[in-house]
Design an enzyme around this catalytic site. Structure first.
Site, PDB file in Angstrom:
ATOM      1  N   TYR A  91       0.975  -1.198   0.040  1.00 23.40           N
ATOM      2  CA  TYR A  91       0.005   0.096   0.128  1.00 23.40           C
ATOM      3  C   TYR A  91       1.049   1.364  -0.106  1.00 23.40           C
ATOM      4  O   TYR A  91       0.612   2.216  -0.755  1.00 23.40           O
ATOM      5  CB  TYR A  91      -0.987   0.209   1.213  1.00 23.40           C
ATOM      6  N   PHE A 143      -7.308  19.696 -24.473  1.00 23.75           N
ATOM      7  CA  PHE A 143      -8.050  18.388 -24.835  1.00 23.75           C
ATOM      8  C   PHE A 143      -9.379  18.388 -24.141  1.00 23.75           C
ATOM      9  O   PHE A 143      -9.570  18.978 -22.928  1.00 23.75           O
ATOM     10  CB  PHE A 143      -7.429  16.921 -24.504  1.00 23.75           C
ATOM     11  N   ASP A 144     -10.374  17.790 -24.281  1.00 23.58           N
ATOM     12  CA  ASP A 144     -11.967  17.686 -23.682  1.00 23.58           C
ATOM     13  C   ASP A 144     -11.902  17.603 -22.328  1.00 23.58           C
ATOM     14  O   ASP A 144     -12.505  18.435 -21.604  1.00 23.58           O
ATOM     15  CB  ASP A 144     -12.806  16.762 -24.329  1.00 23.58           C
ATOM     16  N   ASP A 233       0.828  18.819 -21.175  1.00 23.68           N
ATOM     17  CA  ASP A 233       0.189  17.652 -21.361  1.00 23.68           C
ATOM     18  C   ASP A 233       0.908  16.875 -22.098  1.00 23.68           C
ATOM     19  O   ASP A 233       1.043  16.740 -23.460  1.00 23.68           O
ATOM     20  CB  ASP A 233      -1.164  18.159 -21.806  1.00 23.68           C
ATOM     21  N   ALA A 235       0.894  13.321 -23.273  1.00 23.46           N
ATOM     22  CA  ALA A 235       0.300  12.127 -23.325  1.00 23.46           C
ATOM     23  C   ALA A 235       1.047  11.563 -24.571  1.00 23.46           C
ATOM     24  O   ALA A 235       1.179  10.320 -24.642  1.00 23.46           O
ATOM     25  CB  ALA A 235      -1.438  12.144 -23.874  1.00 23.46           C
ATOM     26  N   LYS A 276      -1.320   6.374 -23.586  1.00 20.97           N
ATOM     27  CA  LYS A 276      -0.977   6.560 -24.917  1.00 20.97           C
ATOM     28  C   LYS A 276       0.515   6.331 -25.026  1.00 20.97           C
ATOM     29  O   LYS A 276       0.894   5.007 -25.276  1.00 20.97           O
ATOM     30  CB  LYS A 276      -1.118   8.137 -25.280  1.00 20.97           C
ATOM     31  N   HIS A 468     -22.488  12.684 -28.051  1.00 20.97           N
ATOM     32  CA  HIS A 468     -22.100  11.602 -28.730  1.00 20.97           C
ATOM     33  C   HIS A 468     -21.946  10.351 -27.917  1.00 20.97           C
ATOM     34  O   HIS A 468     -21.926   9.116 -28.676  1.00 20.97           O
ATOM     35  CB  HIS A 468     -20.540  11.940 -29.313  1.00 20.97           C
TER      36      HIS A 468
HETATM   37  N1  F0G Z   1      -4.902  14.849 -22.640  1.00 22.92           N
HETATM   38  C1  F0G Z   1      -4.736  14.430 -23.989  1.00 22.92           C
HETATM   39  C2  F0G Z   1      -4.061  15.057 -25.075  1.00 22.92           C
HETATM   40  C3  F0G Z   1      -5.440  13.269 -24.297  1.00 22.92           C
HETATM   41  O1  F0G Z   1      -5.835  12.982 -25.433  1.00 22.92           O
HETATM   42  C4  F0G Z   1      -6.226  12.786 -23.447  1.00 22.92           C
HETATM   43  C5  F0G Z   1      -6.967  11.355 -23.845  1.00 22.92           C
HETATM   44  C6  F0G Z   1      -6.391  13.048 -22.053  1.00 22.92           C
HETATM   45  C7  F0G Z   1      -5.432  14.152 -21.863  1.00 22.92           C
HETATM   46  C8  F0G Z   1      -7.010  12.432 -20.963  1.00 22.92           C
HETATM   47  O2  F0G Z   1      -6.227  11.227 -20.469  1.00 22.92           O
HETATM   48  O3  F0G Z   1      -8.140   9.491 -21.173  1.00 22.92           O
HETATM   49  O4  F0G Z   1      -6.164   9.071 -19.756  1.00 22.92           O
HETATM   50  O5  F0G Z   1      -8.099  10.648 -18.914  1.00 22.92           O
HETATM   51  N2  F0G Z   1      -7.373  11.029 -24.878  1.00 22.92           N
HETATM   52  C9  F0G Z   1      -8.174  10.027 -25.435  1.00 22.92           C
HETATM   53  C10 F0G Z   1      -8.591  10.099 -26.813  1.00 22.92           C
HETATM   54  C11 F0G Z   1      -9.447   9.731 -24.511  1.00 22.92           C
HETATM   55  O6  F0G Z   1      -9.213   9.126 -27.335  1.00 22.92           O
HETATM   56  O7  F0G Z   1      -7.779  10.941 -27.515  1.00 22.92           O
HETATM   57  P1  F0G Z   1      -7.004   9.885 -20.122  1.00 22.92           P
END
Ligand code: F0G
Length: 477
Positions: A91, A143-144, A233, A235, A276, A468
């Site tokens: 833990y 990102f969204d 960010d 990823a 990713k 969506h």
């Molecule tokens: N930042 C970027 C640039 C991303 O593309 C994503 C996720 C996230 C943050 C969030 O990360 O999913 O681990 O919580 N992108 C995925 C996509 C969902 O399909 O482009 P997460």
């Protein structure tokens, strides 16, 4: 395979090999296999009708090529599977945490490493620690989930992509860049309101497009001048590194690791969705310079993620991410990854589709409005194309257009369009072979022949937010 046209840099041995053989092969062989569901188009037509034409409702066993996302869908290497077996599930103070901590420290140069269960958890914690209502966050493009976490903290997210990002056909080597003049302008006029600045590498929302080191340096300098924190960010940092190495003068002979290290050295912190470029099926981390910020996040995270040495992950996950973060910087892998994405893009173009160019790192985006001239945006051409790709070849893709990003005006009830009507085909890492991609390209030719007869779609159920995921549709006949 993946015919090579660009002048990639290679060691002398590889140069010799490349001089004779132009093909770039998948730099791995297959040790464990999973059956690929093969269905008839009649079966698929039945399933998609059953799902009211929303591809998110499809069971994965009905999908032959799943291009919905490149997130969490990678194949792990033998080394990663082996690492799982030595995961320490303590833990607190797990050995696996210290292993990941060291790998991330060496890569990013940041001293404070905090694991989280996925990228959006890092965004939530950062927003919670740093944001106050009415503040502003600026990014090349959020990102969204980043935007949603900022808005949940009652702050505003402002995107500053460069002008070239708006044009699908304009060739720009670093279309993911930030507009530095606009950044300077906002910081000079409303600087007090700005909490921090984000650079997303690669820039997913404008098509997986890279950011140049020059742009990152300029943004970092402006942030410093105005006393603002800069976060990356990251990823898809390794894909961004490869674009810098192959497109930005002065980086040709640099190692991928040293380019990554230079990128991180310009920022005050970074977070990663390790689903990713760390080949993780789950996971993420935050890495920051400031001890006080790290302390605050460690306190906050106990409520939602868990103790700071596991952050919502199993010890075995931490181990496999540590291995993945090293593997992703291998040049043979990155050369193949970027080339194979472009190979799909070229194939779709040859089939007659208008695609966003230059091709991004992790996905190919079809411009659906340009590709299906008879369908107006409000009949959702991206959705129409995604259904046709599924019915014809078993490909699952995702509409990134007025269904995902458009809005219904609450007063007038009128639909409002997104900036573009795109269809994203995101490519899982190390999962599909070139013969799979060739099959998809052949299928794309069949889809192209059907274009004049493709129907538009209308909502039969329209959820108020994130529509969506759960909307239901019917073809307009
Ligand atoms: N930042 C970027 C640039 C991303 O593309 C994503 C996720 C996230 C943050 C969030 O990360 O999913 O681990 O919580 N992108 C995925 C996509 C969902 O399909 O482009 P997460």
């Amino acid at each position: 395979m993946f015919w090579q046209k660009t002048n990639d840099i290679a060691s002398s041995v590889k140069e010799e090999r490349l001089a004779m053989i132009k093909t770039i092969i998948e730099p791995f062989k297959i040790k464990m296999v999973e059956p690929l569901p093969i269905l008839t188009s009649e079966q698929r037509k039945g399933f998609i009708r059953e799902c009211d034409y929303n591809l998110f409702f499809l069971r994965s066993e009905w999908v032959t090529f799943d291009f919905l996302t490149d997130s969490g869908t990678s194949s792990m290497s033998a080394q990663q599977w082996a690492a799982l077996m030595v995961g320490d599930e303590s833990y607190a103070g797990s050995k696996s945490f210290y292993r990941l901590e060291k790998v991330v420290q060496d890569l990013t140069g940041f001293p404070h490493i905090i694991p989280v269960h996925q990228g959006r958890a890092a965004e939530y914690l950062l927003a919670k620690a740093l944001l106050k209502p009415q503040q502003i966050v600026i990014a090349n493009t959020h990102f969204d989930t980043t935007r949603a976490n900022i808005e949940m903290a009652q702050a505003t997210a402002i995107d500053l992509p460069i002008a070239a990002a708006k044009n699908s056909r304009e060739w720009h080597p670093f279309k993911g860049n930030m507009d530095v003049e606009k950044l300077n302008h906002i910081l000079s006029n409303r600087g007090k309101q700005v909490a921090f600045v984000i650079m997303t590498v690669t820039n997913n929302s404008v098509g997986g497009q890279p950011v140049s080191m020059e742009n990152l340096k300029a943004v970092a300098q402006i942030c410093r001048q105005h006393g603002k924190l800069l976060f990356i960010d990251c990823a898809r940092f390794a894909e961004n590194v490869w674009f810098i190495k192959t497109r930005e003068p002065g980086y040709e002979n640099r190692s991928t690791r040293s380019i990554a290290q230079e990128m991180f050295s310009l920022a005050d912190g970074t977070w990663m969705s390790a689903k990713k470029d760390a080949f993780g099926n789950i996971g993420g981390f935050l890495a920051v310079k400031d001890a006080g910020l790290a302390q605050e996040i460690r306190q906050l995270m106990v409520v939602t993620e868990g103790f700071p040495t596991y952050g919502g992950l199993a010890g075995r996950d931490l181990e496999s991410l540590a291995v993945g973060l090293e593997e992703v910087l291998e040049e043979d892998y990155l050369r193949y990854r970027i080339r194979s994405t472009a190979y799909l893009g070229e194939g779709l173009k040859q089939a007659g589709f208008t695609v966003v160019e230059p091709f991004g790192g992790h996905a190919i985006y079809i411009d659906a409005l340009a590709s299906i001239p008879h369908l107006p945006w409000y009949q959702f051409p991206g959705q129409s194309l995604s259904v046709a790709f599924y019915e014809t070849v078993g490909v699952r893709s995702v509409e990134v257009g007025s269904i995902m990003l458009g809005k219904k005006d609450p007063q007038s009830g009128q639909q409002q369009p997104a900036l573009k009507e795109l269809l994203r085909l995101a490519i899982p890492r190390r999962v599909y072979t070139q013969s799979h991609i060739d099959y998809v390209i052949e299928g794309a030719h069949l889809v192209a022949q059907q274009i004049p007869a493709l129907p538009g779609y209308r909502f039969i159920y329209e959820p108020p937010v994130l529509r969506h995921f759960t909307a239901r549709f019917a073809p307009i006949i």
